[in-house]
Scaffold this active site. Sequence first.
Site: not given
Length: 352
Positions: A160-161
């Site tokens: 999610r980065n």
Amino acid sequence: MNLQVEINEEALQDIINIETGLLYPLDGFMRTRDFRSVIEHCTMANREVFTIPVTLDVPKEVYDAEPCQTLELLFGGEAVASIDVEDKYEMTDADIEKVFGTLEDAHPGVRKEHERSPYRVGGKTKLLKRELLDGALKPEETKRIFREKGWKTVVGFQTRNPVHKAHEHIQRLGLEVCDGLFINPITGWKKKGDFTEEAVIAAYEAMIKEFYPSDKVYMAGLKTQMRYAGPREAVFHAIIRRNLGCTHFIIGRDHAGVGGYYGAYDAHALARKLSEEHDLGIELLLTREPYYCTKCKQIVTDNTCGHYETNRVEISGTIIRKYIGDGRIPDEIMMRQEIFDAILKCGKVFIE
Ligand SMILES: [Zn+2]
């Protein structure tokens, strides 16, 4: 007349993901037997590993309506799906605590669960509005793509980065072991302050274009909500990637964790236990935390460097978020300039 219930975006996404086979073996929202078994044992009632309860909450008056029947599910007032209700149950605080390991509302997953009705119904779902499948990530498609690329082994990477040097280290390791790397960012609901989907995708597009062997990397977004359930969610993420055709899946340090609620390698411990007791159908690569060592002068882990206590520069999405949030440029030992530029160029960097 059928009862109607308005559902939210996350419930609709679950129905879509059930329909595509992403959440196999689910054919609908969990019935009582499977729900209880998932909560207590991290398996479905038939002993197949499944770690996250996927349930439909309904208002009390619907829950109390007798007998069980077909519910029409509305989204924005429009009938989009239906469920043949087979049984019903309540999700209690004790259940929530078993999933998240805490009951504190400061935990985003717990807070989200507390905002839902505790009354749940289980049964087979049917997606009526079929065009909602357009653009959804489908196992048949990813499996076909992997086959066409000639990959016999595929390692899935959940994120999610935007890609930083620590993730890059692990991804390269995955590519040493497998024919292909499947970068699969989560693009569903994430908490405030997380990177936007656009920032994550822009960073990876730059990484694939500028650095990775492009014929060995495939990226596609996965629309599902982050639950931040740490160890249980790590295994859940592995099951989803197995369903998508991956043969391997990377579980790193504090996978799907949030705010220090889980031990750094709690997810490894649960993954190891479940894969010893059951056949998960996917091999788990349990990787240690990569960091920059000021003595070795490269990215290492405590498996390969003896200076963890003395020379470690930590690299994480949280730290990078803080750098960018404060208007600072992350050091090149943490994030490549090309990636940082790509993030800034995409416009909206953080979820508000
Ligand atoms: Zn070192």
